[in-house]
Design a protein around this motif. Structure first.
Motif, PDB file in Angstrom:
ATOM      1  N   UNK A  25      19.487   3.018  56.609  1.00  0.00           N
ATOM      2  CA  UNK A  25      20.100   2.653  57.886  1.00  0.00           C
ATOM      3  C   UNK A  25      19.085   2.508  59.001  1.00  0.00           C
ATOM      4  N   UNK A  26      19.311   1.523  59.845  1.00  0.00           N
ATOM      5  CA  UNK A  26      18.398   1.297  60.958  1.00  0.00           C
ATOM      6  C   UNK A  26      18.690   2.314  62.055  1.00  0.00           C
ATOM      7  N   UNK A  27      17.626   2.972  62.500  1.00  0.00           N
ATOM      8  CA  UNK A  27      17.774   3.987  63.544  1.00  0.00           C
ATOM      9  C   UNK A  27      16.836   3.649  64.691  1.00  0.00           C
ATOM     10  N   UNK A  28      17.387   3.495  65.884  1.00  0.00           N
ATOM     11  CA  UNK A  28      16.538   3.214  67.037  1.00  0.00           C
ATOM     12  C   UNK A  28      16.758   4.272  68.099  1.00  0.00           C
ATOM     13  N   UNK A  29      15.675   4.750  68.645  1.00  0.00           N
ATOM     14  CA  UNK A  29      15.800   5.731  69.699  1.00  0.00           C
ATOM     15  C   UNK A  29      16.477   5.062  70.901  1.00  0.00           C
ATOM     16  N   UNK A  30      17.437   5.739  71.472  1.00  0.00           N
ATOM     17  CA  UNK A  30      18.258   5.119  72.510  1.00  0.00           C
ATOM     18  C   UNK A  30      17.466   4.825  73.784  1.00  0.00           C
ATOM     19  N   UNK A  31      16.661   5.757  74.196  1.00  0.00           N
ATOM     20  CA  UNK A  31      16.018   5.672  75.508  1.00  0.00           C
ATOM     21  C   UNK A  31      15.207   4.380  75.728  1.00  0.00           C
ATOM     22  N   UNK A  32      14.205   4.077  74.860  1.00  0.00           N
ATOM     23  CA  UNK A  32      13.427   2.857  75.099  1.00  0.00           C
ATOM     24  C   UNK A  32      14.265   1.585  74.986  1.00  0.00           C
ATOM     25  N   UNK A  33      15.242   1.587  74.097  1.00  0.00           N
ATOM     26  CA  UNK A  33      16.105   0.421  73.929  1.00  0.00           C
ATOM     27  C   UNK A  33      16.912   0.180  75.203  1.00  0.00           C
ATOM     28  N   UNK A  34      17.445   1.241  75.732  1.00  0.00           N
ATOM     29  CA  UNK A  34      18.238   1.133  76.952  1.00  0.00           C
ATOM     30  C   UNK A  34      17.374   0.682  78.121  1.00  0.00           C
ATOM     31  N   UNK A  35      16.158   1.193  78.163  1.00  0.00           N
ATOM     32  CA  UNK A  35      15.247   0.792  79.232  1.00  0.00           C
ATOM     33  C   UNK A  35      14.954  -0.698  79.169  1.00  0.00           C
ATOM     34  N   UNK A  36      14.723  -1.191  77.942  1.00  0.00           N
ATOM     35  CA  UNK A  36      14.418  -2.608  77.770  1.00  0.00           C
ATOM     36  C   UNK A  36      15.563  -3.475  78.291  1.00  0.00           C
ATOM     37  N   UNK A  37      16.771  -3.109  77.926  1.00  0.00           N
ATOM     38  CA  UNK A  37      17.925  -3.894  78.353  1.00  0.00           C
ATOM     39  C   UNK A  37      18.119  -3.771  79.862  1.00  0.00           C
ATOM     40  N   UNK A  38      17.907  -2.576  80.369  1.00  0.00           N
ATOM     41  CA  UNK A  38      18.080  -2.353  81.800  1.00  0.00           C
ATOM     42  C   UNK A  38      17.087  -3.193  82.605  1.00  0.00           C
ATOM     43  N   UNK A  39      15.853  -3.321  82.102  1.00  0.00           N
ATOM     44  CA  UNK A  39      14.857  -4.170  82.773  1.00  0.00           C
ATOM     45  C   UNK A  39      15.368  -5.603  82.866  1.00  0.00           C
ATOM     46  N   UNK A  40      15.960  -6.055  81.801  1.00  0.00           N
ATOM     47  CA  UNK A  40      16.496  -7.411  81.766  1.00  0.00           C
ATOM     48  C   UNK A  40      17.604  -7.579  82.811  1.00  0.00           C
ATOM     49  N   UNK A  41      18.477  -6.610  82.862  1.00  0.00           N
ATOM     50  CA  UNK A  41      19.578  -6.665  83.822  1.00  0.00           C
ATOM     51  C   UNK A  41      19.040  -6.658  85.250  1.00  0.00           C
ATOM     52  N   UNK A  42      18.024  -5.834  85.478  1.00  0.00           N
ATOM     53  CA  UNK A  42      17.425  -5.770  86.810  1.00  0.00           C
ATOM     54  C   UNK A  42      16.834  -7.106  87.206  1.00  0.00           C
ATOM     55  N   UNK A  43      16.190  -7.767  86.259  1.00  0.00           N
ATOM     56  CA  UNK A  43      15.575  -9.048  86.591  1.00  0.00           C
ATOM     57  C   UNK A  43      16.658 -10.075  86.941  1.00  0.00           C
ATOM     58  N   UNK A  44      17.782  -9.956  86.283  1.00  0.00           N
ATOM     59  CA  UNK A  44      18.897 -10.850  86.636  1.00  0.00           C
ATOM     60  C   UNK A  44      19.437 -10.533  88.015  1.00  0.00           C
ATOM     61  N   UNK A  45      19.494  -9.255  88.312  1.00  0.00           N
ATOM     62  CA  UNK A  45      20.024  -8.852  89.615  1.00  0.00           C
ATOM     63  C   UNK A  45      19.111  -9.336  90.743  1.00  0.00           C
ATOM     64  N   UNK A  46      17.827  -9.447  90.444  1.00  0.00           N
ATOM     65  CA  UNK A  46      16.882  -9.899  91.462  1.00  0.00           C
ATOM     66  C   UNK A  46      17.029 -11.394  91.728  1.00  0.00           C
TER      67      UNK A  46
END
Ligand SMILES: [Zn+2]
Length: 497
Positions: A318-339
């Protein structure tokens, strides 16, 4: 309780068995008293055959029962009433219809063939009657339904039903509320709870006038096809005047489905991306798991499924990804859209409400803000004049009014911001721009809930391909594709927090 006792002996019985009225009378009285009778009247027929119904004592009893003077009739056995089954049934029916209960002393009679027959037939008749009445009612309603009239009331919120004519019409003030419920739910991410809370904040009365809007009621309204004019009655579709259009209704259904999906993905802890993540390798959705790795428990996302059938068990292992860095990556994307709110805003245009609707809602808001102010003033007056103590209840009441006022004012600000764009076509734009501007300078201090709703507002789907090393910590080999909700924004970008 008023009891009547009925006793009878025939000449034959007297002669043959030596039966007497006195023996029946005694046991019937005892029974009446044990049942708690407060008044006992006696009806007797001596030396009269049970083959005829025309007996002085029986006639008097029937009259007393008909006029409602009797609650319970005590008889030794059904044979006393009549020797014929048909008459027994007739009398039983007559008494019960008048609201009087029959009480037989001789319980063993029930076990005789006659007794069993009596109860079997009585049961069958009662069943038959019930069925006949039920069928008659359903037939009547179906008939009316086919003729286009509405059978039993259509009592849904938003409609008026006239029982005499069967006519259904839209109740304007309620229909307006129904439309708001759909609009808010579809175009704003406030959820069913948020809709209910806003209705309560605005002081919109429920159908019962009293009480508050509950999320279940809001959900029932959102899922009921009656609001697109389709009322189902016993499998028949009956047309009624619609309140919302099909597109809006369908959107609401989609969003409800999505909400259920999100809910299903919720774990013990908060996962920013739950319900949005898909594994690019096996196609499964990835859900949040709280798991151990080298003795340290951390939040992760995984595509593994347990007990869900063999075909969709997910990647192996099973694929296991640590939540924190993944969430940060997506959040950066959302922030760039908000800008770049204009890019975002253009796409949100189609989901913005019209100018008239905003004005109507503002009007409601103003009215209720004034009411809240009056309520607050009344409490404060009472406090000042000593009529009320500043106890826990009063403090709570004041705090509640304050919270309601704040929420309404927030909403008013939102709506006014929406209006500033001028034409209907620009409302969504300025509204969204306003939100973005407001959020931009405090992106780092946003709480989890706000972040989550922003992510949900802007992200349709996140696809994760490749594997992470070191128990999900190393994301260098992982490609993250964030699919925006907004068609005009470029989709897909490799996340690198
Ligand atoms: Zn997978």
């Amino acid at each position: 309780m008023r009891a009547a006792i009925y006793i009878r002996v025939s000449t034959e019985e007297q002669a043959k068995h030596g039966y007497s009225l006195a023996e029946q009378r005694g046991s019937c009285y005892r029974r009446a008293i044990s049942l708690g009778a407060t008044a006992i009247s006696e009806f007797a027929d001596e030396g009269v055959s049970g083959a005829t119904l025309d007996r002085p004592g029986l006639n008097a009893l029937r009259e007393a029962v008909r006029s409602g003077r009797v609650d319970v009739i005590i008889v030794r056995d059904p044979d006393r009433l009549s020797r014929r089954l048909a008459h027994q049934l007739l009398l039983t029916e007559e008494f019960e219809r008048a609201g009087a209960r029959l009480d037989f002393l001789d319980f063993t009679w029930q076990d005789t063939p006659e007794g069993r027959m009596f109860y079997a037939i009585r049961g069958a008749i009662a069943e038959f009657e019930k069925e006949k009445i039920r069928e008659r009612m359903i037939r009547g309603k179906l008939q009316k339904a086919r003729e286009g009239g509405i059978p039993v009331g259509l009592y849904n919120y938003g409609y008026t039903y006239e029982p005499q004519t069967g006519r259904v019409s839209v109740r304007e003030e309620e229909a307006w509320v129904v439309e708001r419920i759909f609009q808010w739910f579809v175009h704003e991410d406030i959820g069913v709870n948020g809709v209910a809370r806003r209705l309560n904040d605005m002081g919109v009365p429920t159908r019962k006038r009293r009480g508050l809007w509950h999320r279940m009621v809001v959900r029932q309204i959102l899922t009921n096809p009656v609001y697109i004019g389709r009322w189902r009655y016993k499998g028949i579709d009956i047309s009624v005047p619609p309140i919302v259009d099909n597109t809006l209704w369908e959107k609401a259904q989609e969003k409800l489905k999505e909400a259920r999906r999100l809910w299903a993905g919720r774990g013990r802890h908060d996962y920013l991306l739950s319900g949005l993540l898909t594994c690019g390798d096996c196609g499964n959705s990835m859900t949040g798991v709280y798991s151990q790795w080298w003795g340290v428990a951390e939040r992760r996302y995984s595509c593994r499924r347990k007990n869900r059938g063999t075909q969709i068990t997910g990647c192996r292992p099973g694929k296991m990804l640590l939540a924190e860095p993944l969430e940060q990556a997506v959040w950066q994307q959302v922030c760039s859209w908000l800008k770049d709110p204009d890019k975002l805003a253009r796409a949100a245009l189609e989901s913005s409400p019209g100018v008239e609707e905003i004005h109507a809602e503002l009007e409601h808001l103003e009215k209720h803000l004034k009411e809240i102010e009056r309520g607050r003033a009344a409490v404060l007056d009472a406090l000042a004049s000593g009529l009320l103590d500043l106890d826990a209840y009063t403090r709570d009441k004041l705090a509640q009014l304050k919270r309601r006022r704040e929420r309404l004012e927030e909403r008013r600000a939102e709506l006014t911001a929406g209006l500033e764009g001028g034409t209907a076509g620009h409302q969504g734009l300025s509204h969204l721009r306003a939100v973005a501007v407001e959020v931009l300078h405090k992106l780092d201090e946003l709480d989890f809930g706000t972040k989550k709703s922003l992510v949900r507002a802007l992200v349709a789907r996140i696809i994760v391909s490749g594997r992470a090393g070191s128990g999900g910590h190393d994301l260098s080999g992982v490609e993250i594709t964030v699919v925006s909700r907004i068609p005009c924004v470029e989709t897909g970008e490799s996340g690198d927090p």
